[in-house]
Design a protein around this motif. Structure first.
Motif, mmCIF file in Angstrom:
data_model
loop_
_atom_site.group_PDB
_atom_site.id
_atom_site.type_symbol
_atom_site.label_atom_id
_atom_site.label_comp_id
_atom_site.label_asym_id
_atom_site.label_seq_id
_atom_site.Cartn_x
_atom_site.Cartn_y
_atom_site.Cartn_z
ATOM 1 N N MET A 1 -10.622 10.590 -6.261
ATOM 2 C CA MET A 1 -9.542 10.897 -5.337
ATOM 3 C C MET A 1 -8.538 9.752 -5.329
ATOM 4 O O MET A 1 -8.919 8.589 -5.367
ATOM 5 N N ILE A 2 -7.300 10.089 -5.285
ATOM 6 C CA ILE A 2 -6.238 9.084 -5.306
ATOM 7 C C ILE A 2 -6.137 8.410 -3.943
ATOM 8 O O ILE A 2 -6.093 9.089 -2.908
ATOM 9 N N ASN A 3 -6.138 7.094 -3.964
ATOM 10 C CA ASN A 3 -5.958 6.328 -2.739
ATOM 11 C C ASN A 3 -4.505 6.484 -2.286
ATOM 12 O O ASN A 3 -3.575 6.117 -3.003
ATOM 13 N N PRO A 4 -4.276 7.017 -1.085
ATOM 14 C CA PRO A 4 -2.895 7.253 -0.637
ATOM 15 C C PRO A 4 -2.093 5.959 -0.508
ATOM 16 O O PRO A 4 -0.874 5.959 -0.699
ATOM 17 N N PHE A 5 -2.764 4.850 -0.215
ATOM 18 C CA PHE A 5 -2.047 3.582 -0.083
ATOM 19 C C PHE A 5 -1.564 3.059 -1.439
ATOM 20 O O PHE A 5 -0.494 2.499 -1.546
ATOM 21 N N GLU A 6 -2.371 3.281 -2.472
ATOM 22 C CA GLU A 6 -1.941 2.894 -3.818
ATOM 23 C C GLU A 6 -0.761 3.742 -4.256
ATOM 24 O O GLU A 6 0.191 3.240 -4.856
ATOM 25 N N HIS A 7 -0.830 5.042 -3.963
ATOM 26 C CA HIS A 7 0.278 5.941 -4.297
ATOM 27 C C HIS A 7 1.540 5.527 -3.544
ATOM 28 O O HIS A 7 2.640 5.486 -4.123
ATOM 29 N N LEU A 8 1.402 5.210 -2.275
ATOM 30 C CA LEU A 8 2.541 4.779 -1.461
ATOM 31 C C LEU A 8 3.119 3.468 -1.994
ATOM 32 O O LEU A 8 4.346 3.325 -2.126
ATOM 33 N N ASN A 9 2.246 2.531 -2.348
ATOM 34 C CA ASN A 9 2.705 1.247 -2.885
ATOM 35 C C ASN A 9 3.451 1.443 -4.198
ATOM 36 O O ASN A 9 4.502 0.842 -4.429
ATOM 37 N N GLN A 10 2.924 2.309 -5.068
ATOM 38 C CA GLN A 10 3.584 2.592 -6.345
ATOM 39 C C GLN A 10 4.955 3.211 -6.107
ATOM 40 O O GLN A 10 5.937 2.851 -6.754
ATOM 41 N N SER A 11 5.025 4.143 -5.166
ATOM 42 C CA SER A 11 6.310 4.782 -4.847
ATOM 43 C C SER A 11 7.307 3.765 -4.320
ATOM 44 O O SER A 11 8.488 3.795 -4.688
ATOM 45 N N LEU A 12 6.844 2.874 -3.471
ATOM 46 C CA LEU A 12 7.731 1.840 -2.929
ATOM 47 C C LEU A 12 8.230 0.905 -4.027
ATOM 48 O O LEU A 12 9.400 0.511 -4.030
ATOM 49 N N CYS A 13 7.369 0.568 -4.970
ATOM 50 C CA CYS A 13 7.780 -0.281 -6.097
ATOM 51 C C CYS A 13 8.847 0.420 -6.938
ATOM 52 O O CYS A 13 9.813 -0.212 -7.362
ATOM 53 N N THR B 1 17.736 -9.671 -14.951
ATOM 54 C CA THR B 1 16.816 -8.575 -15.268
ATOM 55 C C THR B 1 15.417 -9.123 -15.557
ATOM 56 O O THR B 1 14.421 -8.573 -15.085
ATOM 57 N N ALA B 2 15.349 -10.199 -16.317
ATOM 58 C CA ALA B 2 14.053 -10.809 -16.636
ATOM 59 C C ALA B 2 13.369 -11.320 -15.366
ATOM 60 O O ALA B 2 12.156 -11.141 -15.188
ATOM 61 N N GLU B 3 14.125 -11.933 -14.468
ATOM 62 C CA GLU B 3 13.567 -12.422 -13.207
ATOM 63 C C GLU B 3 13.055 -11.255 -12.361
ATOM 64 O O GLU B 3 12.001 -11.336 -11.752
ATOM 65 N N ARG B 4 13.827 -10.181 -12.329
ATOM 66 C CA ARG B 4 13.434 -8.997 -11.563
ATOM 67 C C ARG B 4 12.150 -8.414 -12.131
ATOM 68 O O ARG B 4 11.227 -8.069 -11.399
ATOM 69 N N ASN B 5 12.053 -8.324 -13.447
ATOM 70 C CA ASN B 5 10.850 -7.778 -14.083
ATOM 71 C C ASN B 5 9.639 -8.662 -13.828
ATOM 72 O O ASN B 5 8.536 -8.165 -13.604
ATOM 73 N N ALA B 6 9.833 -9.971 -13.841
ATOM 74 C CA ALA B 6 8.733 -10.905 -13.556
ATOM 75 C C ALA B 6 8.270 -10.729 -12.115
ATOM 76 O O ALA B 6 7.070 -10.731 -11.834
ATOM 77 N N PHE B 7 9.215 -10.541 -11.196
ATOM 78 C CA PHE B 7 8.884 -10.330 -9.785
ATOM 79 C C PHE B 7 8.068 -9.052 -9.621
ATOM 80 O O PHE B 7 7.048 -9.034 -8.928
ATOM 81 N N ASN B 8 8.496 -7.981 -10.266
ATOM 82 C CA ASN B 8 7.798 -6.705 -10.162
ATOM 83 C C ASN B 8 6.405 -6.783 -10.775
ATOM 84 O O ASN B 8 5.463 -6.197 -10.247
ATOM 85 N N SER B 9 6.248 -7.529 -11.862
ATOM 86 C CA SER B 9 4.933 -7.686 -12.492
ATOM 87 C C SER B 9 3.973 -8.426 -11.560
ATOM 88 O O SER B 9 2.827 -8.049 -11.423
ATOM 89 N N LYS B 10 4.473 -9.474 -10.923
ATOM 90 C CA LYS B 10 3.640 -10.232 -9.981
ATOM 91 C C LYS B 10 3.229 -9.354 -8.819
ATOM 92 O O LYS B 10 2.101 -9.401 -8.358
ATOM 93 N N LYS B 11 4.175 -8.545 -8.340
ATOM 94 C CA LYS B 11 3.901 -7.678 -7.198
ATOM 95 C C LYS B 11 2.842 -6.633 -7.550
ATOM 96 O O LYS B 11 1.949 -6.355 -6.757
ATOM 97 N N LYS B 12 2.921 -6.056 -8.738
ATOM 98 C CA LYS B 12 1.950 -5.043 -9.156
ATOM 99 C C LYS B 12 0.578 -5.653 -9.346
ATOM 100 O O LYS B 12 -0.435 -5.009 -9.084
ATOM 101 N N ASN B 13 0.518 -6.900 -9.813
ATOM 102 C CA ASN B 13 -0.772 -7.552 -10.046
ATOM 103 C C ASN B 13 -1.500 -7.871 -8.742
ATOM 104 O O ASN B 13 -2.702 -8.033 -8.722
ATOM 105 N N LYS B 14 -0.764 -7.981 -7.635
ATOM 106 C CA LYS B 14 -1.377 -8.274 -6.349
ATOM 107 C C LYS B 14 -2.075 -7.066 -5.751
ATOM 108 O O LYS B 14 -2.917 -7.190 -4.906
ATOM 109 N N VAL B 15 -1.695 -5.868 -6.197
ATOM 110 C CA VAL B 15 -2.260 -4.636 -5.636
ATOM 111 C C VAL B 15 -3.663 -4.426 -6.064
ATOM 112 O O VAL B 15 -4.306 -4.799 -6.862
#
Length: 97
Positions: free
Chosen positions: A1-13, A83-97
């Protein structure tokens, strides 16, 4: 079953990514087609203070060059850096989940 919080976090990202992309596009449209920018223009393009930009240049974190005592920035390189800084920020954010 899909965790709704993970889905919500992905949508927010994804929403954050879309907003950041639109912000960059709007900034590009607002700025002139000038290829090289001074620090005031770079500050407006990146929405950073001149002090922050000076700190980044002294640390070698942002692409720039000097002519005499003045700093200059190539527009395309700044946008690529952003763009590179933004992508690095998004990668760090996804790794924290």
């Amino acid at each position: 079953m899909i965790n709704p919080f993970e889905h919500l976090n992905q949508s927010l990202c994804e929403i954050l990514q879309a907003i950041m992309n639109l912000t960059i596009e709007v900034r590009q449209l607002r700025m002139s087609d000038k290829e090289y920018l001074n620090i005031d223009e770079a500050s407006k393009l990146l929405s950073l203070t001149k002090k922050t930009i000076h700190n980044f240049t002294s640390q070698g974190k942002i692409p720039h060059f000097k002519k005499g005592k003045r700093l200059y920035f190539e527009r395309q390189k700044l946008l690529e850096w952003l763009t590179a800084e933004r992508n690095a920020f998004n990668s760090k954010k996804k790794n924290k989940v």
